[in-house]
Design an enzyme around this catalytic site. Structure first.
Site, PDB file in Angstrom:
ATOM      1  N   MET A  46      -7.255  -5.137  13.612  1.00 26.81           N
ATOM      2  CA  MET A  46      -6.335  -5.153  14.753  1.00 26.81           C
ATOM      3  C   MET A  46      -5.583  -3.839  14.992  1.00 26.81           C
ATOM      4  SD  MET A  46      -4.801  -9.032  14.197  1.00 26.81           S
ATOM      5  CE  MET A  46      -3.929  -9.086  15.774  1.00 26.81           C
ATOM      6  N   GLU A  47      -5.952  -2.763  14.293  1.00 24.93           N
ATOM      7  CA  GLU A  47      -5.196  -1.521  14.449  1.00 24.93           C
ATOM      8  C   GLU A  47      -6.033  -0.241  14.584  1.00 24.93           C
ATOM      9  OE1 GLU A  47      -3.021  -4.704  12.737  1.00 24.93           O
ATOM     10  OE2 GLU A  47      -4.468  -3.542  11.563  1.00 24.93           O
ATOM     11  N   GLU A  69       0.823  -1.209   0.000  1.00 27.83           N
ATOM     12  CA  GLU A  69       0.000   0.000   0.000  1.00 27.83           C
ATOM     13  C   GLU A  69       0.857   1.258   0.000  1.00 27.83           C
ATOM     14  OE1 GLU A  69      -3.862  -1.708   2.455  1.00 27.83           O
ATOM     15  OE2 GLU A  69      -2.089  -1.054   3.540  1.00 27.83           O
ATOM     16  N   ASP A  72     -12.807 -11.565   3.841  1.00 25.09           N
ATOM     17  CA  ASP A  72     -13.504 -12.841   3.983  1.00 25.09           C
ATOM     18  C   ASP A  72     -14.984 -12.655   3.679  1.00 25.09           C
ATOM     19  OD1 ASP A  72     -14.278 -11.396   6.192  1.00 25.09           O
ATOM     20  OD2 ASP A  72     -13.864 -12.968   7.659  1.00 25.09           O
TER      21      ASP A  72
END
Length: 228
Positions: free
Chosen positions: A173-174, A12, A197
């Site tokens: 998670m961030e 990215e 997903d």
């Protein structure tokens, strides 16, 4: 305007770097920050690493070192709702840290001690611009609560629980810890996540990661152009 971009994947930042002029790199607190300009606007980009602590270190170093006017976090998330599948996009209107739990003391789950808040709001102006840019590309998306915790969400029961407890549309998670750092520093923030997903999950991860990174950068370039 000075815009901070925190990515989850090196691809990215590499993709964003390809669009920058006057590029330079600097390491602060173990994080490599890439500084340059896009369309005359100063952009500082970095890969934070996995998990809440690395994300917080990156956000704090970015804010204190480069004095950014806003922080946008891009990356990958798991879907927590039926409306989002692979390569769709979740945009945060607010974030919550689902693994903050002092309920034994009588607090609601997710309460951030010291802030007395469960949910932290993303900047409406920025996430509205993000939604406009995502919609213009015809990408299926949803705006809502993104849940963050130091847990890779793989169990369907956990995903269902987070959706029911917090109304979350996606989990990662961030973002929540980046939101907390921005909140205490009074810096506007936004979170944009590509879904990895759900419906369409037969795509292999390497293919997904490359496509998700490209979509994220295409959207962010449009957002940078729109932000004043």
């Amino acid at each position: 305007m000075k815009i901070g971009i925190i990515g989850a994947m090196q691809i990215e930042v590499d993709n964003l770097k390809a669009h920058m002029e006057d590029v330079s790199d600097e390491v602060v607190s173990g994080v490599t920050f890439t500084k340059g300009t896009i369309g005359g606007k100063e952009v500082i980009a970095a890969v934070c690493g996995v998990g809440k602590v690395f994300a917080a270190i990156c956000a704090e170093a970015m804010i204190l070192t480069y004095h950014v006017d806003c922080v946008i976090n891009i990356g990958v998330a798991g879907t927590l709702c039926d409306e989002l599948g692979v390569m769709d996009v979740a945009i945060a209107s607010r974030v919550v840290q689902h693994d903050m739990n002092t309920s034994a003391l009588g607090d609601p789950v997710g309460l951030l001690s010291g802030l007395n808040e469960v949910y932290l709001s993303a900047d409406e102006k920025i996430y509205s611009v993000i939604e406009k840019c995502v919609a213009a590309k015809g990408i299926n998306h949803k705006v809502g609560t993104i849940a963050t915790g130091d847990l890779f969400l793989s169990k369907e029961s956990t995903k269902n629980h987070l959706h029911e407890q917090f109304g979350a549309i996606a989990g990662e998670m961030e973002g929540g810890s980046i939101g907390q750092v921005c909140y205490v520093n009074q810096v506007p923030f936004a979170i944009l996540r590509s879904i990895s997903d759900g419906k369409g999950a037969e795509m292999d991860y390497a293919t997904f990661a490359e496509k998700a990174a490209q979509v994220g950068i295409e959207v962010i370039l449009d957002v940078i152009a729109e932000l004043a």
